[in-house]
Design a protein around this motif. Structure first.
Motif, PDB file in Angstrom:
ATOM      1  N   THR A  98       0.864  -1.214   0.081  1.00 21.87           N
ATOM      2  CA  THR A  98       0.103  -0.143  -0.118  1.00 21.87           C
ATOM      3  C   THR A  98       0.877   1.245   0.096  1.00 21.87           C
ATOM      4  OG1 THR A  98      -1.681  -1.208   1.366  1.00 21.87           O
ATOM      5  CG2 THR A  98      -1.876   1.185   1.192  1.00 21.87           C
ATOM      6  N   THR A  99       0.602   2.238  -0.925  1.00 17.07           N
ATOM      7  CA  THR A  99       1.336   3.660  -1.005  1.00 17.07           C
ATOM      8  C   THR A  99       0.413   4.504  -0.857  1.00 17.07           C
ATOM      9  OG1 THR A  99       1.395   3.684  -3.288  1.00 17.07           O
ATOM     10  CG2 THR A  99       3.297   2.526  -2.172  1.00 17.07           C
ATOM     11  N   CYS A 100       0.811   5.785  -0.579  1.00 18.22           N
ATOM     12  CA  CYS A 100       0.004   7.228  -0.392  1.00 18.22           C
ATOM     13  C   CYS A 100       0.659   8.223  -0.583  1.00 18.22           C
ATOM     14  CB  CYS A 100      -0.448   6.915   1.217  1.00 18.22           C
ATOM     15  SG  CYS A 100      -1.554   8.255   1.447  1.00 18.22           S
ATOM     16  N   ASN A 101       0.184   9.092  -1.422  1.00 18.71           N
ATOM     17  CA  ASN A 101       0.670  10.276  -1.820  1.00 18.71           C
ATOM     18  C   ASN A 101       0.010  11.462  -1.070  1.00 18.71           C
ATOM     19  OD1 ASN A 101       2.329  12.248  -2.959  1.00 18.71           O
ATOM     20  ND2 ASN A 101       1.275  12.115  -4.741  1.00 18.71           N
ATOM     21  N   GLN A 146      -3.945  10.572  -2.596  1.00 16.43           N
ATOM     22  CA  GLN A 146      -3.942   9.246  -3.413  1.00 16.43           C
ATOM     23  C   GLN A 146      -3.645   7.929  -2.638  1.00 16.43           C
ATOM     24  OE1 GLN A 146      -1.506   8.410  -7.089  1.00 16.43           O
ATOM     25  NE2 GLN A 146      -3.428   9.331  -7.894  1.00 16.43           N
ATOM     26  N   ASN A 205      -2.803  -2.502  -3.056  1.00 19.59           N
ATOM     27  CA  ASN A 205      -2.339  -3.929  -4.002  1.00 19.59           C
ATOM     28  C   ASN A 205      -3.152  -5.054  -3.602  1.00 19.59           C
ATOM     29  OD1 ASN A 205      -1.239  -4.281  -1.656  1.00 19.59           O
ATOM     30  ND2 ASN A 205       0.651  -5.232  -2.351  1.00 19.59           N
ATOM     31  N   GLY A 234      -6.728  -1.081  -5.855  1.00 25.47           N
ATOM     32  CA  GLY A 234      -6.992  -0.050  -6.882  1.00 25.47           C
ATOM     33  C   GLY A 234      -6.540   1.130  -6.073  1.00 25.47           C
ATOM     34  N   THR A 235      -6.820   2.398  -7.108  1.00 21.45           N
ATOM     35  CA  THR A 235      -6.354   3.504  -6.454  1.00 21.45           C
ATOM     36  C   THR A 235      -7.926   4.274  -6.300  1.00 21.45           C
ATOM     37  OG1 THR A 235      -4.384   3.510  -8.263  1.00 21.45           O
ATOM     38  CG2 THR A 235      -5.218   5.582  -7.386  1.00 21.45           C
ATOM     39  N   TYR A 236      -7.264   5.039  -4.990  1.00 20.88           N
ATOM     40  CA  TYR A 236      -8.517   5.888  -4.431  1.00 20.88           C
ATOM     41  C   TYR A 236      -8.041   7.317  -4.194  1.00 20.88           C
ATOM     42  CZ  TYR A 236     -10.658   1.467  -3.402  1.00 20.88           C
ATOM     43  OH  TYR A 236     -11.263   0.174  -3.578  1.00 20.88           O
ATOM     44  N   ASN A 237      -8.895   8.422  -4.668  1.00 17.60           N
ATOM     45  CA  ASN A 237      -8.602   9.724  -4.448  1.00 17.60           C
ATOM     46  C   ASN A 237      -9.465  10.520  -3.655  1.00 17.60           C
ATOM     47  OD1 ASN A 237      -6.488  10.045  -6.401  1.00 17.60           O
ATOM     48  ND2 ASN A 237      -7.880   9.008  -7.640  1.00 17.60           N
ATOM     49  N   ASN A 261      -2.894   4.077  -2.930  1.00 21.69           N
ATOM     50  CA  ASN A 261      -2.944   2.647  -3.769  1.00 21.69           C
ATOM     51  C   ASN A 261      -2.841   1.526  -3.074  1.00 21.69           C
ATOM     52  OD1 ASN A 261      -2.542   4.437  -6.546  1.00 21.69           O
ATOM     53  ND2 ASN A 261      -0.832   5.086  -5.186  1.00 21.69           N
TER      54      ASN A 261
END
Length: 369
Positions: free
Chosen positions: A2-5, A27, A31, A87-90, A29
């Motif tokens: 899991t990544t976060c920006n 954002q 996996n 998936g990707t969440y914003n 992400n």
């Protein structure tokens, strides 16, 4: 993985002023699929001080103080139950800062730090946290205090003895008058020093040294009898000396580097002040002549021929101000640039250095350096 920006809207340097709102985006992400109670952003800011006791080395004095503690759920709630697919969440967020927040600072015995934290609150495992530090600047508009427009004049006299016949000692004076055109500056500006020397002694002065010193006082309100003071020379300039039995005017220019503003009120734990220390270096193991005077460092420079309207002065008894009126507008002035602080020594391992406004335009009360 899991990544976060975490990004701030139109603010890549992540510098905000007290009283402003922080708008940004997250954002996330994933996996893999996860079950969460919720995902929230936690805007946190606080001070921490710590030092060892001088007499009992095993004893540590520590204290902390919170200034900003705001939590906003991006999805879910404290007792939520949500399944998120990979998936990707914003998400977006908005946080209004109090106007009283103290400026970010990193020091030897403590710090004032602000961080945006995105927390993924898992249902069946330990929560995962992503952090993004940012700089907060408390505005100190020098124009709100008319006394800061007054010039500083400091006088110093020291006697040096010379031997006469039959070992009779006769004292001869060295007199100094130190002047500055105003009493307050911002980073990027130049403090112009006039050192007027009247040396009636038989001892020459080798040179004059001017130091701009930041003095940070770390306190522990729960134990007010103990504190630590950290003094850091942030600028040093060396000028000419003065021969014996001579008069001379020495000009020194001290450029103020990127550094936090003077502030002895916003934080109960960390107080930041500045002074200029003048040293006349004497030869032959004689004691140097020394004097100093306080100087105020702000975030908005004194304007030329500034007149402040009465409504702008309301509820303002000091140079401290929130971001309103001309304190936030650079329409008539060259806007500052932001630079990393000098001489930053954090308490913990961190690569983050606060950034402060640095002004490059000249003023009517300053000569060129």
């Amino acid at each position: 993985m899991t990544t976060c920006n975490i990004t701030f809207e139109n603010n890549s340097m992540k510098i905000v002023h007290s009283g402003q709102s922080i708008r940004g985006a997250v954002q996330l992400n994933l996996n893999r699929d996860i079950n969460v109670r919720g995902i929230y952003i936690h805007m946190y800011g606080g001070a921490y001080t710590s030092w060892r006791d001088r007499l009992q080395l095993c004893k540590t004095h520590a204290d902390n103080e919170d200034y900003l503690n705001q939590r906003t759920y991006l999805v879910g709630a404290t007792n939520g139950h949500i399944r998120l697919a990979a998936g990707t969440y914003n998400y977006t967020f908005n946080c209004k800062l109090q106007s009283s927040l103290p400026t970010s600072f990193e020091g030897k015995h403590g710090f004032i730090r602000y961080t945006a934290l995105v927390v993924v609150d898992h249902q069946n495992s330990k929560e995962k946290t992503f952090s993004e530090p940012f700089t907060v600047i408390r505005d100190i508009n020098l124009n709100y205090n008319p006394e800061l427009r007054n010039r500083i004049i400091v006088e110093k006299e020291k006697l040096y003895k010379r031997s006469l016949i039959l070992f009779c000692w006769c004292p001869d004076p060295i007199k100094l008058i130190i002047r500055t055109p105003v009493a307050a500056y911002t980073p990027g500006q130049v403090i112009n020093l006039d050192i007027i020397v009247d040396n009636k002694s038989a001892v020459p002065i080798s040179n004059f040294i001017a130091l701009l010193i930041r003095e940070v006082t770390y306190t522990k309100p729960r134990d007010s009898n103990d504190q630590r003071v950290e003094r850091t020379t942030i600028t040093k300039e060396i000028g000419d000396g003065c021969d014996k039995y001579k008069n001379k005017i020495i000009l020194l220019n001290i450029k103020v580097p990127s550094t936090p503003p003077t502030d002895a009120t916003a934080s109960n734990l960390i107080k930041i002040e500045y002074y200029v220390h003048i040293i006349g270096t004497m030869p032959c193991c004689r004691a140097n002549i020394r004097t100093n005077f306080p100087i105020t460092i702000g975030t908005f420079p004194l304007r030329n021929n500034m007149t402040i309207q009465s409504n702008q002065m309301s509820n303002t008894n000091s140079p401290h101000s929130s971001r309103n009126g001309f304190s936030t507008s650079y329409e008539d002035d060259e806007p500052p640039i932001y630079k990393e602080t000098v001489q930053s020594k954090g308490k913990a391992n961190t690569n983050f250095k606060p950034k402060y406004a640095v002004f490059n335009h000249t003023t009517a009360y300053s000569r060129s350096s």
